[in-house]
Scaffold this active site. Structure first.
Site, PDB file in Angstrom:
ATOM      1  N   TYR A   1       0.824  -1.207   0.000  1.00 51.85           N
ATOM      2  CA  TYR A   1       0.000   0.000   0.000  1.00 51.85           C
ATOM      3  C   TYR A   1       0.853   1.249   0.000  1.00 51.85           C
ATOM      4  O   TYR A   1       2.070   1.187   0.211  1.00 51.85           O
ATOM      5  CB  TYR A   1      -0.969  -0.015   1.178  1.00 51.85           C
ATOM      6  CG  TYR A   1      -0.376   0.347   2.523  1.00 51.85           C
ATOM      7  CD1 TYR A   1       0.495  -0.518   3.191  1.00 51.85           C
ATOM      8  CD2 TYR A   1      -0.682   1.558   3.134  1.00 51.85           C
ATOM      9  CE1 TYR A   1       1.024  -0.174   4.434  1.00 51.85           C
ATOM     10  CE2 TYR A   1      -0.151   1.906   4.378  1.00 51.85           C
ATOM     11  CZ  TYR A   1       0.696   1.028   5.013  1.00 51.85           C
ATOM     12  OH  TYR A   1       1.228   1.371   6.222  1.00 51.85           O
TER      13      TYR A   1
ATOM     14  N   ARG B   1       8.265   4.025  -4.635  1.00 58.48           N
ATOM     15  CA  ARG B   1       8.336   3.023  -3.558  1.00 58.48           C
ATOM     16  C   ARG B   1       7.341   1.890  -3.808  1.00 58.48           C
ATOM     17  O   ARG B   1       7.631   0.728  -3.528  1.00 58.48           O
ATOM     18  CB  ARG B   1       8.075   3.674  -2.204  1.00 58.48           C
ATOM     19  CG  ARG B   1       8.235   2.687  -1.047  1.00 58.48           C
ATOM     20  CD  ARG B   1       8.143   3.342   0.305  1.00 58.48           C
ATOM     21  NE  ARG B   1       6.858   3.953   0.522  1.00 58.48           N
ATOM     22  CZ  ARG B   1       6.566   4.765   1.544  1.00 58.48           C
ATOM     23  NH1 ARG B   1       7.505   5.056   2.433  1.00 58.48           N
ATOM     24  NH2 ARG B   1       5.374   5.283   1.670  1.00 58.48           N
TER      25      ARG B   1
ATOM     26  N   ARG C   1      -7.100 -20.852  -2.150  1.00 57.94           N
ATOM     27  CA  ARG C   1      -6.133 -20.682  -1.079  1.00 57.94           C
ATOM     28  C   ARG C   1      -4.979 -21.673  -1.172  1.00 57.94           C
ATOM     29  O   ARG C   1      -5.186 -22.889  -1.164  1.00 57.94           O
ATOM     30  CB  ARG C   1      -6.829 -20.814   0.286  1.00 57.94           C
ATOM     31  CG  ARG C   1      -5.903 -20.451   1.438  1.00 57.94           C
ATOM     32  CD  ARG C   1      -6.643 -20.434   2.768  1.00 57.94           C
ATOM     33  NE  ARG C   1      -5.741 -20.039   3.838  1.00 57.94           N
ATOM     34  CZ  ARG C   1      -4.927 -20.871   4.489  1.00 57.94           C
ATOM     35  NH1 ARG C   1      -4.930 -22.155   4.194  1.00 57.94           N
ATOM     36  NH2 ARG C   1      -4.127 -20.420   5.434  1.00 57.94           N
TER      37      ARG C   1
ATOM     38  N   LYS D   1       6.408  -2.111   1.946  1.00 58.53           N
ATOM     39  CA  LYS D   1       5.239  -1.495   2.588  1.00 58.53           C
ATOM     40  C   LYS D   1       4.027  -2.410   2.431  1.00 58.53           C
ATOM     41  O   LYS D   1       3.132  -2.156   1.618  1.00 58.53           O
ATOM     42  CB  LYS D   1       4.977  -0.102   2.001  1.00 58.53           C
ATOM     43  CG  LYS D   1       4.064   0.765   2.878  1.00 58.53           C
ATOM     44  CD  LYS D   1       4.137   2.209   2.469  1.00 58.53           C
ATOM     45  CE  LYS D   1       3.117   3.090   3.146  1.00 58.53           C
ATOM     46  NZ  LYS D   1       3.209   3.179   4.595  1.00 58.53           N
TER      47      LYS D   1
ATOM     48  N   GLU E   1      11.466   2.352  14.576  1.00 55.51           N
ATOM     49  CA  GLU E   1      10.613   3.447  14.079  1.00 55.51           C
ATOM     50  C   GLU E   1       9.313   3.460  14.871  1.00 55.51           C
ATOM     51  O   GLU E   1       9.101   2.626  15.754  1.00 55.51           O
ATOM     52  CB  GLU E   1      10.347   3.282  12.581  1.00 55.51           C
ATOM     53  CG  GLU E   1       9.685   1.976  12.212  1.00 55.51           C
ATOM     54  CD  GLU E   1       9.563   1.733  10.715  1.00 55.51           C
ATOM     55  OE1 GLU E   1       9.506   2.698   9.930  1.00 55.51           O
ATOM     56  OE2 GLU E   1       9.510   0.555  10.338  1.00 55.51           O
TER      57      GLU E   1
ATOM     58  N   LEU F   1      10.781   1.132   7.390  1.00 60.82           N
ATOM     59  CA  LEU F   1      10.211   1.575   6.121  1.00 60.82           C
ATOM     60  C   LEU F   1      10.999   2.804   5.646  1.00 60.82           C
ATOM     61  O   LEU F   1      11.341   3.674   6.453  1.00 60.82           O
ATOM     62  CB  LEU F   1       8.741   1.948   6.296  1.00 60.82           C
ATOM     63  CG  LEU F   1       8.081   2.326   4.957  1.00 60.82           C
ATOM     64  CD1 LEU F   1       7.834   1.078   4.120  1.00 60.82           C
ATOM     65  CD2 LEU F   1       6.790   3.084   5.162  1.00 60.82           C
TER      66      LEU F   1
HETATM   67  N1  PDD Z   1       2.636   5.085   7.372  1.00 60.86           N
HETATM   68  N2  PDD Z   1       7.271   3.780   9.048  1.00 60.86           N
HETATM   69  C1  PDD Z   1       6.129   3.081   9.031  1.00 60.86           C
HETATM   70  C2  PDD Z   1       6.088   1.777   9.742  1.00 60.86           C
HETATM   71  C3  PDD Z   1       4.994   3.588   8.358  1.00 60.86           C
HETATM   72  O1  PDD Z   1       3.854   2.882   8.346  1.00 60.86           O
HETATM   73  C4  PDD Z   1       5.083   4.847   7.716  1.00 60.86           C
HETATM   74  C5  PDD Z   1       3.924   5.439   6.961  1.00 60.86           C
HETATM   75  C6  PDD Z   1       6.300   5.542   7.779  1.00 60.86           C
HETATM   76  C7  PDD Z   1       6.492   6.875   7.099  1.00 60.86           C
HETATM   77  O2  PDD Z   1       6.529   6.743   5.696  1.00 60.86           O
HETATM   78  P1  PDD Z   1       6.055   7.933   4.748  1.00 60.86           P
HETATM   79  O3  PDD Z   1       6.861   9.122   5.137  1.00 60.86           O
HETATM   80  O4  PDD Z   1       6.386   7.451   3.395  1.00 60.86           O
HETATM   81  O5  PDD Z   1       4.588   8.140   5.001  1.00 60.86           O
HETATM   82  C8  PDD Z   1       7.367   4.964   8.430  1.00 60.86           C
HETATM   83  C9  PDD Z   1       1.490   5.568   6.638  1.00 60.86           C
HETATM   84  C10 PDD Z   1       1.333   7.045   6.674  1.00 60.86           C
HETATM   85  C11 PDD Z   1       0.247   4.811   7.095  1.00 60.86           C
HETATM   86  O6  PDD Z   1       0.370   3.606   7.262  1.00 60.86           O
HETATM   87  O7  PDD Z   1      -0.824   5.415   7.255  1.00 60.86           O
END
Ligand code: PDD
Length: 284
Positions: free
Chosen positions: A33, A52, A100, A148, A180, A204
């Site tokens: 996503y 990405r 499945r 992601k 993170e 990420l």
């Molecule tokens: N989340 N680390 C994780 C685990 C994340 O899920 C996200 C983003 C980030 C920051 O990535 P970016 O700057 O590309 O948004 C870091 C999104 C916003 C979400 O899941 O809603």
């Protein structure tokens, strides 16, 4: 009025949108996503998110069902149809529906879904003024956090642990070092130096992170990309997180202990201003 969402080539009212019960996103979390923020009706860093996305799909040997140009058009059409000024566009691509089986199906057609979330005043989030409180929890996610994927149960559990502790979010740790936040990248500031974990499979590769570090370096701020410990974070002058939905958000408390003087610090405030200002300029 119901939202218009996009599913496999069609724009539909959200109540009519359907995905198969055999979809591998549903059965195996076999999907990726992106979340792209929108300010003034324009997309921030669309290119970074599209790049990405292609990488995440490649790492999972999943085919990309849409070109970057068409993807941009779908984003824009959804913003138009839903009259989004400030908000988010959520995009998900899964390997598709198949009987499945743990092995990847050879002939499944990927499922693609996009929807919008209106967030009026996204850039004026009041939390930017007060800062947020985080707790630290062990990072129990899988080892390929650079992809992601939609496997977000542990980050969800982390958010609930934070809520239960009276905090806003959780920072995850591995071997005493912060990886993170549950949905954002984590930073500390010590003696004017911005410290954030280096890129690798453990975190990420945030699109906001990339832009913020570039702006910081352009503003002659010192940046060190390395793991930092929870003890270092507690002793830091400032802390903050970055993500597409929060931009740059100050952190003022870790595990109940105040960071600096428990108010948003100057580096986080400055980076937030620069990020929002510069991103608005290049939004498309
Ligand atoms: N989340 N680390 C994780 C685990 C994340 O899920 C996200 C983003 C980030 C920051 O990535 P970016 O700057 O590309 O948004 C870091 C999104 C916003 C979400 O899941 O809603």
């Amino acid at each position: 009025m119901s939202r218009t969402v996009y599913v496999n080539g069609e724009y539909l009212p959200e109540e009519d949108a359907k995905v198969s019960v055999f979809d591998r996103g549903f059965l195996f979390a076999d999907g990726v996503y992106e979340v792209t923020s929108v300010l003034g009706g324009k997309l921030l860093d669309f290119d970074g998110h599209a790049t990405r996305l292609a990488r995440s799909l490649g790492e999972l040997e999943m085919s990309n069902p849409i070109t970057k140009e068409d993807l941009l058009e779908v984003h824009r059409e959804l913003l138009r149809r839903n009259a989004i000024d400030d908000g988010l566009v959520y995009l998900q691509i899964t390997r598709g529906a198949a009987d499945r089986d743990f092995a990847y199906p050879v002939d499944a057609t990927p499922t693609i879904v996009l929807f919008t979330q209106a967030k009026p005043g996204l850039a004026d989030n009041p939390m930017a003024k007060t800062g947020m409180k985080v707790i630290t929890i062990e990072d129990r996610r899988w080892g390929r956090r650079d992809i992601k994927t939609v496997q977000l149960l542990y980050p969800s559990m982390g958010k609930m642990m934070a809520k239960a502790a009276g905090a806003d979010d959780a920072w995850m740790t591995e071997d005493g070092h912060v990886t993170e936040g549950t949905s954002n990248n984590a930073y500390i500031v010590k003696d004017g130096k911005i410290i954030t974990r280096h890129l690798g499979e453990e975190i990420l590769h945030g699109i906001t992170r990339k832009a913020v570090l570039r702006f910081a370096r352009e503003a002659q701020m010192q940046v060190e990309e390395r793991p930092f410990t929870v003890e270092e974070a507690r002793a830091a002058d400032e802390a903050f997180v970055t993500s597409a939905s929060s931009f740059v958000m100050p952190v003022v408390e870790i595990d109940g202990a105040a960071i600096g003087n428990a108010t948003p610090g100057p580096v986080a405030k400055r980076l937030r201003e620069i990020y929002i200002e510069e991103s608005r300029k290049t939004a498309i």
